[in-house]
Design a protein around this motif. Structure first.
Motif, PDB file in Angstrom:
ATOM      1  N   MET A  44       0.837  -1.194   0.000  1.00  0.00           N
ATOM      2  CA  MET A  44       0.000   0.000   0.000  1.00  0.00           C
ATOM      3  C   MET A  44       0.872   1.243   0.000  1.00  0.00           C
ATOM      4  O   MET A  44       1.924   1.270   0.635  1.00  0.00           O
ATOM      5  CB  MET A  44      -0.906   0.021   1.231  1.00  0.00           C
ATOM      6  N   LEU A  45       0.404   2.247  -0.719  1.00  0.00           N
ATOM      7  CA  LEU A  45       1.069   3.543  -0.739  1.00  0.00           C
ATOM      8  C   LEU A  45       0.053   4.595  -0.315  1.00  0.00           C
ATOM      9  O   LEU A  45      -1.062   4.638  -0.836  1.00  0.00           O
ATOM     10  CB  LEU A  45       1.596   3.853  -2.146  1.00  0.00           C
ATOM     11  N   VAL A  46       0.435   5.436   0.648  1.00  0.00           N
ATOM     12  CA  VAL A  46      -0.402   6.541   1.101  1.00  0.00           C
ATOM     13  C   VAL A  46       0.250   7.840   0.654  1.00  0.00           C
ATOM     14  O   VAL A  46       1.417   8.103   0.982  1.00  0.00           O
ATOM     15  CB  VAL A  46      -0.569   6.540   2.630  1.00  0.00           C
ATOM     16  N   LEU A  47      -0.492   8.643  -0.088  1.00  0.00           N
ATOM     17  CA  LEU A  47       0.023   9.915  -0.593  1.00  0.00           C
ATOM     18  C   LEU A  47      -0.621  11.066   0.166  1.00  0.00           C
ATOM     19  O   LEU A  47      -1.849  11.221   0.165  1.00  0.00           O
ATOM     20  CB  LEU A  47      -0.284  10.056  -2.085  1.00  0.00           C
ATOM     21  N   LEU A  48       0.193  11.876   0.810  1.00  0.00           N
ATOM     22  CA  LEU A  48      -0.278  13.038   1.549  1.00  0.00           C
ATOM     23  C   LEU A  48       0.069  14.313   0.796  1.00  0.00           C
ATOM     24  O   LEU A  48       1.063  14.358   0.057  1.00  0.00           O
ATOM     25  CB  LEU A  48       0.376  13.102   2.929  1.00  0.00           C
ATOM     26  N   PRO A  49      -0.711  15.371   1.001  1.00  0.00           N
ATOM     27  CA  PRO A  49      -0.318  16.673   0.456  1.00  0.00           C
ATOM     28  C   PRO A  49       0.713  17.313   1.376  1.00  0.00           C
ATOM     29  O   PRO A  49       0.836  16.929   2.552  1.00  0.00           O
ATOM     30  CB  PRO A  49      -1.634  17.463   0.488  1.00  0.00           C
ATOM     31  N   ALA A  96       9.397   6.938 -11.252  1.00  0.00           N
ATOM     32  CA  ALA A  96       9.930   6.621  -9.924  1.00  0.00           C
ATOM     33  C   ALA A  96       8.960   5.886  -9.020  1.00  0.00           C
ATOM     34  O   ALA A  96       9.360   5.007  -8.248  1.00  0.00           O
ATOM     35  CB  ALA A  96      10.384   7.912  -9.235  1.00  0.00           C
ATOM     36  N   LEU A  97       7.673   6.208  -9.086  1.00  0.00           N
ATOM     37  CA  LEU A  97       6.736   5.710  -8.079  1.00  0.00           C
ATOM     38  C   LEU A  97       6.194   4.336  -8.444  1.00  0.00           C
ATOM     39  O   LEU A  97       5.997   4.016  -9.615  1.00  0.00           O
ATOM     40  CB  LEU A  97       5.584   6.704  -7.916  1.00  0.00           C
ATOM     41  N   PRO A  98       5.927   3.506  -7.437  1.00  0.00           N
ATOM     42  CA  PRO A  98       5.435   2.142  -7.688  1.00  0.00           C
ATOM     43  C   PRO A  98       4.019   2.162  -8.247  1.00  0.00           C
ATOM     44  O   PRO A  98       3.174   2.936  -7.791  1.00  0.00           O
ATOM     45  CB  PRO A  98       5.476   1.490  -6.308  1.00  0.00           C
ATOM     46  N   ASP A  99       3.762   1.321  -9.227  1.00  0.00           N
ATOM     47  CA  ASP A  99       2.442   1.291  -9.873  1.00  0.00           C
ATOM     48  C   ASP A  99       2.263  -0.079 -10.508  1.00  0.00           C
ATOM     49  O   ASP A  99       2.723  -0.318 -11.627  1.00  0.00           O
ATOM     50  CB  ASP A  99       2.351   2.403 -10.921  1.00  0.00           C
ATOM     51  N   ALA A 100       1.600  -0.978  -9.771  1.00  0.00           N
ATOM     52  CA  ALA A 100       1.438  -2.346 -10.267  1.00  0.00           C
ATOM     53  C   ALA A 100       0.023  -2.821  -9.988  1.00  0.00           C
ATOM     54  O   ALA A 100      -0.597  -2.417  -8.997  1.00  0.00           O
ATOM     55  CB  ALA A 100       2.445  -3.278  -9.592  1.00  0.00           C
ATOM     56  N   PRO A 101      -0.514  -3.683 -10.848  1.00  0.00           N
ATOM     57  CA  PRO A 101      -1.839  -4.258 -10.592  1.00  0.00           C
ATOM     58  C   PRO A 101      -1.867  -4.943  -9.229  1.00  0.00           C
ATOM     59  O   PRO A 101      -0.908  -5.611  -8.834  1.00  0.00           O
ATOM     60  CB  PRO A 101      -2.017  -5.263 -11.728  1.00  0.00           C
ATOM     61  N   GLY A 102      -2.976  -4.770  -8.520  1.00  0.00           N
ATOM     62  CA  GLY A 102      -3.108  -5.390  -7.211  1.00  0.00           C
ATOM     63  C   GLY A 102      -2.638  -4.523  -6.069  1.00  0.00           C
ATOM     64  O   GLY A 102      -2.951  -4.796  -4.908  1.00  0.00           O
ATOM     65  N   GLU A 103      -1.871  -3.471  -6.373  1.00  0.00           N
ATOM     66  CA  GLU A 103      -1.428  -2.546  -5.331  1.00  0.00           C
ATOM     67  C   GLU A 103      -2.537  -1.529  -5.046  1.00  0.00           C
ATOM     68  O   GLU A 103      -3.346  -1.205  -5.914  1.00  0.00           O
ATOM     69  CB  GLU A 103      -0.159  -1.819  -5.755  1.00  0.00           C
ATOM     70  N   LEU A 104      -2.565  -1.007  -3.815  1.00  0.00           N
ATOM     71  CA  LEU A 104      -3.545  -0.012  -3.412  1.00  0.00           C
ATOM     72  C   LEU A 104      -2.838   1.310  -3.152  1.00  0.00           C
ATOM     73  O   LEU A 104      -1.849   1.353  -2.410  1.00  0.00           O
ATOM     74  CB  LEU A 104      -4.281  -0.455  -2.155  1.00  0.00           C
ATOM     75  N   VAL A 105      -3.328   2.386  -3.762  1.00  0.00           N
ATOM     76  CA  VAL A 105      -2.805   3.735  -3.535  1.00  0.00           C
ATOM     77  C   VAL A 105      -3.911   4.560  -2.900  1.00  0.00           C
ATOM     78  O   VAL A 105      -4.959   4.793  -3.507  1.00  0.00           O
ATOM     79  CB  VAL A 105      -2.336   4.397  -4.848  1.00  0.00           C
ATOM     80  N   LEU A 106      -3.696   4.997  -1.663  1.00  0.00           N
ATOM     81  CA  LEU A 106      -4.638   5.864  -0.963  1.00  0.00           C
ATOM     82  C   LEU A 106      -4.177   7.298  -1.171  1.00  0.00           C
ATOM     83  O   LEU A 106      -3.154   7.723  -0.634  1.00  0.00           O
ATOM     84  CB  LEU A 106      -4.683   5.519   0.523  1.00  0.00           C
ATOM     85  N   PRO A 123      -1.596   6.792 -10.536  1.00  0.00           N
ATOM     86  CA  PRO A 123      -1.225   5.448 -11.001  1.00  0.00           C
ATOM     87  C   PRO A 123      -2.094   5.013 -12.173  1.00  0.00           C
ATOM     88  O   PRO A 123      -3.265   5.385 -12.278  1.00  0.00           O
ATOM     89  CB  PRO A 123      -1.483   4.572  -9.761  1.00  0.00           C
ATOM     90  N   ARG A 124      -1.519   4.216 -13.033  1.00  0.00           N
ATOM     91  CA  ARG A 124      -2.250   3.675 -14.179  1.00  0.00           C
ATOM     92  C   ARG A 124      -2.713   2.240 -13.935  1.00  0.00           C
ATOM     93  O   ARG A 124      -3.728   1.805 -14.464  1.00  0.00           O
ATOM     94  CB  ARG A 124      -1.370   3.727 -15.432  1.00  0.00           C
ATOM     95  N   ALA A 125      -1.957   1.490 -13.149  1.00  0.00           N
ATOM     96  CA  ALA A 125      -2.267   0.071 -12.946  1.00  0.00           C
ATOM     97  C   ALA A 125      -2.806  -0.217 -11.548  1.00  0.00           C
ATOM     98  O   ALA A 125      -3.667  -1.074 -11.382  1.00  0.00           O
ATOM     99  CB  ALA A 125      -1.012  -0.765 -13.202  1.00  0.00           C
TER     100      ALA A 125
END
Length: 263
Positions: free
Chosen positions: A1-6, A157-167, A180-182
Motif C-alpha cells: 500500500m502507498l499513502v500519498l499526503l499533500p 519513480a513511483l510504484p504502480d502495479a496491478p493489485g497494489e492499493l494507492v490511498l 497510477p495507471r495500474a
C-alpha cells in the motif's frame, strides 16, 4: 500500500541541524529534478522581491518566506513529518502513533511536494515556500506548470502495479503531477447531508483516515477496507466505484464525521 499526503502551506522551521542532503532523499532518481527546482527557487528568491512574491503567489507582507527560500541549501533540515504542519497533520498526529504504525508510516507514506517531487516522512528537509501553482524560472521553461514538469519523473519513480492499493489524500493540484495507471486508486472526500463538498474539513477527515489506516492491524488491500476504516461511527461513509475505467474509487465521509472537531 502507498499513502500519498499533500504538503502543508504552514511549515515548522527546524532550529538547528545539518542542511538537506538531496542524495539521501527517497527515490534518488528524482535528484536531478530536485536540484533544478531548488536552484530555480533560490534564483527567484534572490532576485526582484516583487517578481518573487508574484511568482510564488505571496502578499507583500510575506517577504520573510522569500528570504527563507533564498537560502534553502544552507538552512537546517529536519524530518518532513516534523516540518509539515496544518490541519491534516494535526489530525494524523504522527508523534503519537504506536511504534508499529510509525514504522508503517515510514515505509508506506509519501508527501507530495512542488519542490521535492515526493519525500518520505523521515527525509530531512528545510522549511520552504513553494506551491504547485507557483511559477519557477526553470530552464527550459515548463509547459503546463510544475505538475506537468514533475509528471514524467514521478511516473518513472513511483510504484504502480496491478493489485497494489494507492490511498490518495492529496488535493487536485498535487494529484495532477502523478496518478497510477495500474494500481487501484482510492480518494477520500467529505460532504454534508445535502451533497455539498466540505472542503474546509476535508483535510481533517483525510488526516483521521490516514491515521486509522496506519494503525490498522493489517494494511487495507481493497477500497471497501479503506471505507470501513474511515467509518468512526460519527457519520456515514459511502463508497463509490470509479466513474470511468482507470478512475479512482471514492470514499465519501458524510455529515457529522466531516465536521467533527476531533484530533
Amino acid at each position: 500500500m502507498l499513502v500519498l499526503l499533500p504538503p502543508s502551506e504552514g511549515k515548522r522551521a527546524p532550529a538547528s541541524g545539518p542542511p538537506v542532503d538531496l542524495e539521501a532523499l527517497v527515490h534518488p532518481s528524482l535528484t536531478r529534478k530536485r536540484r533544478a527546482a531548488l536552484g530555480a527557487l533560490e534564483r527567484l528568491a534572490r532576485g526582484s522581491r516583487p517578481r518573487a512574491l508574484a511568482a510564488l503567489g505571496l502578499s507583500p507582507g510575506q517577504g520573510a518566506e522569500v528570504e527563507r527560500d533564498a537560502g534553502l541549501l544552507q538552512a537546517p533540515a529536519a524530518p518532513a513529518g516534523e516540518v509539515y504542519t496544518g490541519v491534516l497533520y494535526q489530525h494524523l498526529d504522527l508523534a503519537s502513533l504506536p511504534a508499529g504504525a510509525a514504522r508503517g508510516a515510514g515505509a508506506e507514506v509519501l508527501v507530495a511536494s512542488a519542490l521535492w517531487g515526493v519525500v518520505a516522512l523521515e527525509d530531512r528537509i528545510p522549511a520552504y515556500r513553494l506551491a504547485m501553482g507557483a511559477r519557477l524560472p526553470l530552464r527550459p521553461a515548463p509547459r503546463g506548470g510544475l505538475a506537468s514538469w514533475w509528471r514524467p519523473a514521478l511516473a518513472a519513480a513511483l510504484p504502480d502495479a496491478p493489485g497494489e492499493l494507492v490511498l490518495d489524500l492529496r488535493s487536485g493540484v498535487y494529484a495532477a503531477a502523478w496518478r497510477p495507471r495500474a494500481a487501484t486508486l482510492v480518494e477520500v472526500r467529505a460532504r454534508d447531508e445535502q451533497g455539498r463538498p466540505i472542503s474546509h474539513m476535508a483535510k481533517a477527515v483525510r488526516g483521521r483516515v490516514a491515521r486509522r489506516v496506519l494503525e490498522a492491524a493489517r494494511p487495507p488491500a481493497t477500497p471497501a477496507q479503506v471505507a470501513a476504516l474511515a467509518d468512526d461511527g460519527a457519520g456515514r461513509v459511502a463508497l463509490h466505484e470509479p466513474a470511468r475505467a482507470g478512475g479512482a474509487w471514492v470514499v465519501e465521509v458524510v455529515g457529522p464525521a466531516a465536521g467533527a472537531a476531533g484530533g
